[in-house]
Design a protein around this motif. Structure first.
Motif, PDB file in Angstrom:
ATOM      1  N   PHE A 264      38.064  28.144  89.868  1.00  0.00           N
ATOM      2  CA  PHE A 264      37.782  28.560  88.494  1.00  0.00           C
ATOM      3  C   PHE A 264      38.373  27.629  87.450  1.00  0.00           C
ATOM      4  CE2 PHE A 264      37.607  32.524  91.039  1.00  0.00           C
ATOM      5  CZ  PHE A 264      36.229  32.682  90.988  1.00  0.00           C
ATOM      6  N   GLU A 265      38.919  26.507  87.912  1.00  0.00           N
ATOM      7  CA  GLU A 265      39.340  25.459  86.999  1.00  0.00           C
ATOM      8  C   GLU A 265      38.137  24.644  86.507  1.00  0.00           C
ATOM      9  OE1 GLU A 265      42.165  23.178  89.145  1.00  0.00           O
ATOM     10  OE2 GLU A 265      43.590  24.842  89.411  1.00  0.00           O
ATOM     11  N   TYR A 266      37.011  24.802  87.175  1.00  0.00           N
ATOM     12  CA  TYR A 266      35.805  24.051  86.818  1.00  0.00           C
ATOM     13  C   TYR A 266      35.048  24.786  85.719  1.00  0.00           C
ATOM     14  CZ  TYR A 266      36.486  21.022  90.864  1.00  0.00           C
ATOM     15  OH  TYR A 266      36.997  20.108  91.757  1.00  0.00           O
ATOM     16  N   ASP A 267      34.539  24.026  84.760  1.00  0.00           N
ATOM     17  CA  ASP A 267      33.855  24.626  83.609  1.00  0.00           C
ATOM     18  C   ASP A 267      32.573  25.360  84.001  1.00  0.00           C
ATOM     19  OD1 ASP A 267      35.797  23.676  81.915  1.00  0.00           O
ATOM     20  OD2 ASP A 267      34.700  21.839  81.395  1.00  0.00           O
ATOM     21  N   ASN A 268      31.935  24.908  85.067  1.00  0.00           N
ATOM     22  CA  ASN A 268      30.652  25.520  85.435  1.00  0.00           C
ATOM     23  C   ASN A 268      30.798  26.528  86.594  1.00  0.00           C
ATOM     24  OD1 ASN A 268      31.187  23.327  87.188  1.00  0.00           O
ATOM     25  ND2 ASN A 268      29.010  23.106  87.688  1.00  0.00           N
ATOM     26  N   ILE A 269      32.020  26.948  86.871  1.00  0.00           N
ATOM     27  CA  ILE A 269      32.246  28.039  87.828  1.00  0.00           C
ATOM     28  C   ILE A 269      32.893  29.185  87.067  1.00  0.00           C
ATOM     29  CG2 ILE A 269      33.328  28.787  89.973  1.00  0.00           C
ATOM     30  CD1 ILE A 269      33.379  25.948  90.926  1.00  0.00           C
ATOM     31  N   THR A 270      32.228  30.323  87.067  1.00  0.00           N
ATOM     32  CA  THR A 270      32.714  31.464  86.292  1.00  0.00           C
ATOM     33  C   THR A 270      32.901  32.675  87.196  1.00  0.00           C
ATOM     34  OG1 THR A 270      32.306  32.790  84.294  1.00  0.00           O
ATOM     35  CG2 THR A 270      30.403  32.283  85.683  1.00  0.00           C
ATOM     36  N   HIS A 271      33.698  33.618  86.716  1.00  0.00           N
ATOM     37  CA  HIS A 271      34.072  34.771  87.534  1.00  0.00           C
ATOM     38  C   HIS A 271      33.910  36.072  86.753  1.00  0.00           C
ATOM     39  CE1 HIS A 271      37.271  37.662  88.988  1.00  0.00           C
ATOM     40  NE2 HIS A 271      36.514  37.523  90.045  1.00  0.00           N
ATOM     41  N   LEU A 272      33.404  37.091  87.432  1.00  0.00           N
ATOM     42  CA  LEU A 272      33.389  38.457  86.924  1.00  0.00           C
ATOM     43  C   LEU A 272      34.126  39.337  87.932  1.00  0.00           C
ATOM     44  CD1 LEU A 272      29.728  38.832  85.589  1.00  0.00           C
ATOM     45  CD2 LEU A 272      31.831  38.643  84.240  1.00  0.00           C
ATOM     46  N   PRO A 273      34.910  40.293  87.468  1.00  0.00           N
ATOM     47  CA  PRO A 273      35.704  41.109  88.385  1.00  0.00           C
ATOM     48  C   PRO A 273      34.840  42.021  89.254  1.00  0.00           C
ATOM     49  CG  PRO A 273      35.868  41.964  86.153  1.00  0.00           C
ATOM     50  CD  PRO A 273      35.136  40.659  86.059  1.00  0.00           C
ATOM     51  N   ASP A 274      35.469  42.577  90.270  1.00  0.00           N
ATOM     52  CA  ASP A 274      34.809  43.507  91.172  1.00  0.00           C
ATOM     53  C   ASP A 274      34.175  44.647  90.377  1.00  0.00           C
ATOM     54  OD1 ASP A 274      34.013  44.458  93.607  1.00  0.00           O
ATOM     55  OD2 ASP A 274      35.870  45.534  94.014  1.00  0.00           O
ATOM     56  N   MET A 275      32.993  45.055  90.788  1.00  0.00           N
ATOM     57  CA  MET A 275      32.282  46.129  90.081  1.00  0.00           C
ATOM     58  C   MET A 275      31.639  47.045  91.102  1.00  0.00           C
ATOM     59  SD  MET A 275      28.966  43.979  88.678  1.00  0.00           S
ATOM     60  CE  MET A 275      30.012  42.797  87.814  1.00  0.00           C
ATOM     61  N   ALA A 276      31.119  48.164  90.627  1.00  0.00           N
ATOM     62  CA  ALA A 276      30.439  49.105  91.507  1.00  0.00           C
ATOM     63  C   ALA A 276      29.290  48.401  92.220  1.00  0.00           C
ATOM     64  CB  ALA A 276      29.924  50.291  90.706  1.00  0.00           C
ATOM     65  N   HIS A 277      29.129  48.719  93.490  1.00  0.00           N
ATOM     66  CA  HIS A 277      28.106  48.072  94.301  1.00  0.00           C
ATOM     67  C   HIS A 277      26.718  48.211  93.683  1.00  0.00           C
ATOM     68  CE1 HIS A 277      25.594  47.641  98.051  1.00  0.00           C
ATOM     69  NE2 HIS A 277      26.366  46.582  98.140  1.00  0.00           N
ATOM     70  N   ALA A 278      26.457  49.354  93.081  1.00  0.00           N
ATOM     71  CA  ALA A 278      25.142  49.608  92.500  1.00  0.00           C
ATOM     72  C   ALA A 278      24.840  48.704  91.308  1.00  0.00           C
ATOM     73  CB  ALA A 278      25.032  51.074  92.079  1.00  0.00           C
ATOM     74  N   GLU A 279      25.873  48.140  90.688  1.00  0.00           N
ATOM     75  CA  GLU A 279      25.673  47.298  89.502  1.00  0.00           C
ATOM     76  C   GLU A 279      25.343  45.847  89.841  1.00  0.00           C
ATOM     77  OE1 GLU A 279      29.081  47.628  87.005  1.00  0.00           O
ATOM     78  OE2 GLU A 279      29.059  49.813  86.983  1.00  0.00           O
ATOM     79  N   LEU A 280      25.569  45.441  91.071  1.00  0.00           N
ATOM     80  CA  LEU A 280      25.416  44.033  91.436  1.00  0.00           C
ATOM     81  C   LEU A 280      23.986  43.529  91.250  1.00  0.00           C
ATOM     82  CD1 LEU A 280      27.604  44.067  94.669  1.00  0.00           C
ATOM     83  CD2 LEU A 280      28.191  42.981  92.498  1.00  0.00           C
ATOM     84  N   ILE A 281      23.017  44.394  91.477  1.00  0.00           N
ATOM     85  CA  ILE A 281      21.623  43.982  91.374  1.00  0.00           C
ATOM     86  C   ILE A 281      21.288  43.486  89.972  1.00  0.00           C
ATOM     87  CG2 ILE A 281      20.884  46.352  90.905  1.00  0.00           C
ATOM     88  CD1 ILE A 281      18.901  43.564  92.710  1.00  0.00           C
ATOM     89  N   GLN A 282      21.967  43.988  88.944  1.00  0.00           N
ATOM     90  CA  GLN A 282      21.688  43.554  87.572  1.00  0.00           C
ATOM     91  C   GLN A 282      21.913  42.056  87.409  1.00  0.00           C
ATOM     92  OE1 GLN A 282      23.519  46.152  84.541  1.00  0.00           O
ATOM     93  NE2 GLN A 282      24.118  47.488  86.236  1.00  0.00           N
ATOM     94  N   TYR A 283      22.854  41.528  88.153  1.00  0.00           N
ATOM     95  CA  TYR A 283      23.172  40.099  88.088  1.00  0.00           C
ATOM     96  C   TYR A 283      22.340  39.317  89.106  1.00  0.00           C
ATOM     97  CZ  TYR A 283      27.077  41.973  85.454  1.00  0.00           C
ATOM     98  OH  TYR A 283      27.828  42.641  84.519  1.00  0.00           O
TER      99      TYR A 283
END
Length: 389
Positions: A264-283
């Motif tokens: 995550f030191e790279y500008d083009n690598i981004t992170h989102l925290p753990d979320m409910a399994h059902a929400e993953l499809i939105q991304y």
């Protein structure tokens, strides 16, 4: 085979759902399910104090209200899902802990079962997803003992391997039926009672069309991964790809479960925290490529990750490192042996035409159309019904 009783010893209900949770969410549509949260696969350390306190607070306070409220398909004579957060000693391999846990868990499990009048004509299945649950065998009047080996515990991180191996060896001898999530895991157990049960997929959910969430990256080229961010990811490979394709945003969604994570030191690598399994499809429905950048080790060679079939159901191009489970889908997945190949496969996936993308999506979804969780449950119940005759 209606209205069987399932007493399930698995991980903590409500944490990131495992295959056992997915299976039991389907089973409860026709059967009564009692779920017992994990009693641990390793001895607690001082650094686990927060987790120990959390587990103690959960004791007798576990709830399945959210699940029960959203599940409107229960058979007329089935009761809601019941969950037990047990009081137990997390000390696998210890004979003393085994005896204490047999007393504690038997008492607590029987109290859970007593919440509803028992119908003696309904067979009872003791389903153990964790070897440490073996201490209740023969204490709950079960008709069948099933061991579900969803992971290779001898290679799994965060496990007291020697002690859990002792528990597993004894459980394997006593189990009537063994289900293994992959061929590699199945080879460790007796052939006469072991069956391969690959993970399933919620095909309808993971083939949904979703709008971009507000925190989705502001980029037209997104390569995505969801799951634990830990040592089974090939960080050198990930940084190699990020350097080679600075025009691509690499999105990682999940809990960072490692002390040092340099990507995550790279500008083009981004992170989102753990979320409910059902929400993953939105991304995942919106990114251009699904990524599986696993290292090559014993754990990965034995794994059959949930995300594999979910990615195929989503239908976006999948680019993956090579390991046994992924090879069954080689006609639809871009599989690479090394960094350079991975870059070439990624470049190819990102340049598919709209027509090629549509064809790939249709082909990918067709490969998993018979792999739903409902289909997996049907296979299980059919086999167990034969065993009970």
């Amino acid at each position: 085979m209606k209205n069987w009783q399932w007493i399930v010893f698995g991980e903590d209900w409500g944490r990131h759902p495992s295959s056992t949770q997915h299976l039991m969410k389907c089973m409860i549509n026709e059967h009564q399910v009692y779920w017992v949260n994990s009693i641990g696969l390793r001895r607690p350390k001082l650094t686990d104090a927060k987790r120990v306190i959390e587990k103690f607070k959960q004791f007798n306070n576990a709830t399945a209200n959210d699940f029960n409220q959203h599940n409107g398909h229960l058979a007329e004579d089935c009761k809601p899902l019941e969950i037990l957060a047990p009081l137990a000693v997390p000390w696998p391999g210890s004979n003393i802990a085994y005896m204490i846990n047999r007393l504690l868990l038997t008492y607590q499990a029987r109290a859970l079962l007593a919440k509803y009048p028992e119908n003696k004509s309904n067979p009872r299945v003791l389903w153990l997803s964790l070897p440490t649950g073996r201490c209740v065998i023969d204490a709950l009047e079960e008709d069948l003992v099933v061991y579900y080996a969803g992971d290779d515990f001898n290679a799994l991180q965060g496990v007291d391997h020697k002690q859990v191996s002792i528990e597993e060896t004894k459980l394997v001898k006593r189990a009537d039926i063994i289900f293994a999530a992959s061929e590699n895991i199945a080879r460790q157990f007796p052939k006469d009672k072991t069956h391969v049960l690959p993970h399933g997929v919620d095909l309808k959910h993971f083939s949904s069309i979703c709008e971009r969430p507000a925190d989705y990256p502001d980029s037209d080229l997104v390569v995505g991964y969801y799951g634990s961010i830990t040592s089974w990811l090939d960080f050198e490979l990930i940084t190699f790809l990020a350097e080679a394709r600075p025009d691509v945003t690499f999105l990682f969604i999940g809990k960072i479960d490692i002390d040092t994570c340099p990507i995550f030191e790279y500008d083009n690598i981004t992170h989102l925290p753990d979320m409910a399994h059902a929400e993953l499809i939105q991304y995942a429905a919106n990114w251009q490529v699904s990524l599986i950048p696993f290292v090559d080790n014993e754990q990965i060679r034995a794994c059959n990750p949930l995300k594999l079939r979910e990615y195929l159901a989503i239908g976006q191009p999948v680019v993956s490192t090579k390991y046994p489970a992924v090879m069954a889908f080689s006609e639809s997945i871009y599989i690479a042996d090394n960094q350079q190949q991975m870059l070439e496969k990624l470049n190819s996936a990102l340049t598919l035409t709209n027509t090629e993308l549509t064809q790939l999506k249709d082909k990918s979804r067709k490969m998993v159309e018979n792999s739903t969780w409902e289909a997996r449950c049907h296979s299980i119940t059919t086999l167990l019904a034969k065993s009970c005759r």
